[in-house]
Design a protein around this motif. Structure first.
Motif, PDB file in Angstrom:
ATOM      1  N   THR A  97       0.829  -1.202   0.000  1.00  0.00           N
ATOM      2  CA  THR A  97       0.000   0.000   0.000  1.00  0.00           C
ATOM      3  C   THR A  97       0.863   1.253   0.000  1.00  0.00           C
ATOM      4  O   THR A  97       0.624   2.188  -0.773  1.00  0.00           O
ATOM      5  CB  THR A  97      -0.958  -0.011   1.210  1.00  0.00           C
ATOM      6  N   VAL A  98       1.876   1.277   0.853  1.00  0.00           N
ATOM      7  CA  VAL A  98       2.795   2.416   0.904  1.00  0.00           C
ATOM      8  C   VAL A  98       3.450   2.611  -0.466  1.00  0.00           C
ATOM      9  O   VAL A  98       3.493   3.730  -1.004  1.00  0.00           O
ATOM     10  CB  VAL A  98       3.876   2.228   1.996  1.00  0.00           C
ATOM     11  N   LYS A  99       3.936   1.529  -1.019  1.00  0.00           N
ATOM     12  CA  LYS A  99       4.620   1.595  -2.316  1.00  0.00           C
ATOM     13  C   LYS A  99       3.692   2.125  -3.406  1.00  0.00           C
ATOM     14  O   LYS A  99       4.075   2.980  -4.205  1.00  0.00           O
ATOM     15  CB  LYS A  99       5.135   0.202  -2.689  1.00  0.00           C
ATOM     16  N   SER A 100       2.478   1.634  -3.437  1.00  0.00           N
ATOM     17  CA  SER A 100       1.513   2.045  -4.448  1.00  0.00           C
ATOM     18  C   SER A 100       1.182   3.536  -4.339  1.00  0.00           C
ATOM     19  O   SER A 100       1.181   4.256  -5.344  1.00  0.00           O
ATOM     20  CB  SER A 100       0.241   1.204  -4.299  1.00  0.00           C
ATOM     21  N   ILE A 101       0.907   3.990  -3.123  1.00  0.00           N
ATOM     22  CA  ILE A 101       0.573   5.404  -2.918  1.00  0.00           C
ATOM     23  C   ILE A 101       1.774   6.277  -3.247  1.00  0.00           C
ATOM     24  O   ILE A 101       1.650   7.312  -3.906  1.00  0.00           O
ATOM     25  CB  ILE A 101       0.076   5.655  -1.474  1.00  0.00           C
ATOM     26  N   ARG A 102       2.946   5.865  -2.788  1.00  0.00           N
ATOM     27  CA  ARG A 102       4.171   6.636  -3.057  1.00  0.00           C
ATOM     28  C   ARG A 102       4.406   6.769  -4.555  1.00  0.00           C
ATOM     29  O   ARG A 102       4.672   7.866  -5.055  1.00  0.00           O
ATOM     30  CB  ARG A 102       5.375   5.960  -2.384  1.00  0.00           C
ATOM     31  N   ARG A 103       4.273   5.672  -5.270  1.00  0.00           N
ATOM     32  CA  ARG A 103       4.488   5.702  -6.725  1.00  0.00           C
ATOM     33  C   ARG A 103       3.429   6.551  -7.419  1.00  0.00           C
ATOM     34  O   ARG A 103       3.741   7.290  -8.353  1.00  0.00           O
ATOM     35  CB  ARG A 103       4.503   4.291  -7.291  1.00  0.00           C
ATOM     36  N   ASP A 104       2.174   6.418  -6.990  1.00  0.00           N
ATOM     37  CA  ASP A 104       1.100   7.219  -7.580  1.00  0.00           C
ATOM     38  C   ASP A 104       1.366   8.719  -7.415  1.00  0.00           C
ATOM     39  O   ASP A 104       0.988   9.510  -8.266  1.00  0.00           O
ATOM     40  CB  ASP A 104      -0.257   6.877  -6.959  1.00  0.00           C
ATOM     41  N   LYS A 105       2.021   9.065  -6.323  1.00  0.00           N
ATOM     42  CA  LYS A 105       2.335  10.476  -6.058  1.00  0.00           C
ATOM     43  C   LYS A 105       3.676  10.888  -6.668  1.00  0.00           C
ATOM     44  O   LYS A 105       4.085  12.036  -6.550  1.00  0.00           O
ATOM     45  CB  LYS A 105       2.323  10.746  -4.555  1.00  0.00           C
ATOM     46  N   GLY A 106       4.370   9.936  -7.288  1.00  0.00           N
ATOM     47  CA  GLY A 106       5.636  10.240  -7.938  1.00  0.00           C
ATOM     48  C   GLY A 106       6.767  10.575  -6.979  1.00  0.00           C
ATOM     49  O   GLY A 106       7.668  11.343  -7.315  1.00  0.00           O
ATOM     50  N   LEU A 107       6.729   9.960  -5.806  1.00  0.00           N
ATOM     51  CA  LEU A 107       7.734  10.243  -4.782  1.00  0.00           C
ATOM     52  C   LEU A 107       8.788   9.144  -4.708  1.00  0.00           C
ATOM     53  O   LEU A 107       8.445   7.960  -4.809  1.00  0.00           O
ATOM     54  CB  LEU A 107       7.062  10.367  -3.407  1.00  0.00           C
ATOM     55  N   PRO A 108      10.050   9.507  -4.485  1.00  0.00           N
ATOM     56  CA  PRO A 108      11.068   8.487  -4.235  1.00  0.00           C
ATOM     57  C   PRO A 108      10.937   7.976  -2.797  1.00  0.00           C
ATOM     58  O   PRO A 108      10.334   8.637  -1.944  1.00  0.00           O
ATOM     59  CB  PRO A 108      12.382   9.241  -4.430  1.00  0.00           C
ATOM     60  N   GLN A 109      11.513   6.816  -2.541  1.00  0.00           N
ATOM     61  CA  GLN A 109      11.434   6.247  -1.185  1.00  0.00           C
ATOM     62  C   GLN A 109      11.975   7.206  -0.131  1.00  0.00           C
ATOM     63  O   GLN A 109      11.421   7.325   0.954  1.00  0.00           O
ATOM     64  CB  GLN A 109      12.194   4.924  -1.121  1.00  0.00           C
ATOM     65  N   ILE A 145       9.632   9.790   1.776  1.00  0.00           N
ATOM     66  CA  ILE A 145       8.584   9.454   2.741  1.00  0.00           C
ATOM     67  C   ILE A 145       9.116   8.916   4.063  1.00  0.00           C
ATOM     68  O   ILE A 145       8.334   8.591   4.951  1.00  0.00           O
ATOM     69  CB  ILE A 145       7.556   8.468   2.149  1.00  0.00           C
ATOM     70  N   GLY A 146      10.419   8.837   4.186  1.00  0.00           N
ATOM     71  CA  GLY A 146      10.999   8.359   5.436  1.00  0.00           C
ATOM     72  C   GLY A 146      12.402   8.894   5.598  1.00  0.00           C
ATOM     73  O   GLY A 146      13.022   9.352   4.636  1.00  0.00           O
ATOM     74  N   THR A 147      12.877   8.844   6.802  1.00  0.00           N
ATOM     75  CA  THR A 147      14.206   9.364   7.081  1.00  0.00           C
ATOM     76  C   THR A 147      15.307   8.484   6.502  1.00  0.00           C
ATOM     77  O   THR A 147      16.421   8.924   6.305  1.00  0.00           O
ATOM     78  CB  THR A 147      14.421   9.500   8.604  1.00  0.00           C
ATOM     79  N   ASN A 148      14.949   7.236   6.185  1.00  0.00           N
ATOM     80  CA  ASN A 148      15.946   6.292   5.712  1.00  0.00           C
ATOM     81  C   ASN A 148      15.375   5.501   4.535  1.00  0.00           C
ATOM     82  O   ASN A 148      14.439   4.716   4.699  1.00  0.00           O
ATOM     83  CB  ASN A 148      16.322   5.361   6.873  1.00  0.00           C
ATOM     84  N   GLN A 149      15.936   5.673   3.364  1.00  0.00           N
ATOM     85  CA  GLN A 149      15.459   5.008   2.155  1.00  0.00           C
ATOM     86  C   GLN A 149      15.507   3.488   2.309  1.00  0.00           C
ATOM     87  O   GLN A 149      14.610   2.781   1.887  1.00  0.00           O
ATOM     88  CB  GLN A 149      16.263   5.475   0.931  1.00  0.00           C
ATOM     89  N   GLY A 150      16.553   2.983   2.933  1.00  0.00           N
ATOM     90  CA  GLY A 150      16.682   1.543   3.149  1.00  0.00           C
ATOM     91  C   GLY A 150      15.558   0.987   4.003  1.00  0.00           C
ATOM     92  O   GLY A 150      15.032  -0.099   3.728  1.00  0.00           O
ATOM     93  N   TYR A 151      15.180   1.724   5.028  1.00  0.00           N
ATOM     94  CA  TYR A 151      14.081   1.307   5.908  1.00  0.00           C
ATOM     95  C   TYR A 151      12.769   1.268   5.130  1.00  0.00           C
ATOM     96  O   TYR A 151      12.005   0.296   5.225  1.00  0.00           O
ATOM     97  CB  TYR A 151      13.972   2.246   7.111  1.00  0.00           C
ATOM     98  N   LYS A 195       6.278   5.671  13.254  1.00  0.00           N
ATOM     99  CA  LYS A 195       6.748   5.552  11.872  1.00  0.00           C
ATOM    100  C   LYS A 195       5.574   5.569  10.893  1.00  0.00           C
ATOM    101  O   LYS A 195       5.671   6.150   9.810  1.00  0.00           O
ATOM    102  CB  LYS A 195       7.586   4.295  11.677  1.00  0.00           C
ATOM    103  N   ILE A 196       4.472   4.912  11.269  1.00  0.00           N
ATOM    104  CA  ILE A 196       3.279   4.944  10.419  1.00  0.00           C
ATOM    105  C   ILE A 196       2.798   6.379  10.253  1.00  0.00           C
ATOM    106  O   ILE A 196       2.480   6.816   9.143  1.00  0.00           O
ATOM    107  CB  ILE A 196       2.160   4.048  10.994  1.00  0.00           C
ATOM    108  N   VAL A 197       2.771   7.122  11.357  1.00  0.00           N
ATOM    109  CA  VAL A 197       2.355   8.521  11.314  1.00  0.00           C
ATOM    110  C   VAL A 197       3.297   9.330  10.428  1.00  0.00           C
ATOM    111  O   VAL A 197       2.848  10.141   9.599  1.00  0.00           O
ATOM    112  CB  VAL A 197       2.271   9.115  12.741  1.00  0.00           C
ATOM    113  N   GLU A 198       4.590   9.105  10.553  1.00  0.00           N
ATOM    114  CA  GLU A 198       5.583   9.817   9.739  1.00  0.00           C
ATOM    115  C   GLU A 198       5.408   9.510   8.253  1.00  0.00           C
ATOM    116  O   GLU A 198       5.412  10.420   7.411  1.00  0.00           O
ATOM    117  CB  GLU A 198       6.999   9.435  10.181  1.00  0.00           C
ATOM    118  N   ILE A 199       5.241   8.242   7.932  1.00  0.00           N
ATOM    119  CA  ILE A 199       5.076   7.841   6.542  1.00  0.00           C
ATOM    120  C   ILE A 199       3.806   8.468   5.964  1.00  0.00           C
ATOM    121  O   ILE A 199       3.822   9.037   4.866  1.00  0.00           O
ATOM    122  CB  ILE A 199       5.054   6.302   6.408  1.00  0.00           C
ATOM    123  N   ALA A 200       2.704   8.380   6.709  1.00  0.00           N
ATOM    124  CA  ALA A 200       1.440   8.949   6.245  1.00  0.00           C
ATOM    125  C   ALA A 200       1.562  10.459   6.042  1.00  0.00           C
ATOM    126  O   ALA A 200       1.094  10.991   5.031  1.00  0.00           O
ATOM    127  CB  ALA A 200       0.322   8.633   7.236  1.00  0.00           C
TER     128      ALA A 200
END
Length: 94
Positions: free
Chosen positions: A10-22, A25-31, A46-51
């Protein structure tokens, strides 16, 4: 499908739909990569931060993840939540 996997997809889908890199949406791309891959289950903060970084409410994110797992639609899930919240309010008044 497990919740971790559904949440990650779900995170991946929403992020991609918004055209955002990993990294957006978070302090650490690897995470974020591990979350999206269903390898990590984020904590509530972390859920709150991602949202927040996806510019959606955390409940929207969780509802979309639960909807992806099925069988209930988002509308059914939200109706259930509204009903349960109403019941909780009655319990606290009584």
């Amino acid at each position: 499908m497990e919740l971790k996997e559904s949440f990650g997809e779900t995170v991946k889908s929403i992020r991609r739909d918004k055209g955002l890199p990993q990294g957006a949406i978070g302090t650490n791309q690897g995470y974020i990569s591990e979350v999206e891959g269903g390898l990590k289950a984020p904590t509530l903060p972390k859920i709150v931060e991602i949202a927040k970084n996806l510019e959606i409410h955390p409940l929207t994110l969780l509802t979309a993840a639960y909807e992806k797992m099925g069988p209930e639609s988002a509308e059914q899930l939200l109706a259930k939540v509204a009903s349960e919240l109403k019941g909780l309010k009655k319990m606290h008044r009584g």
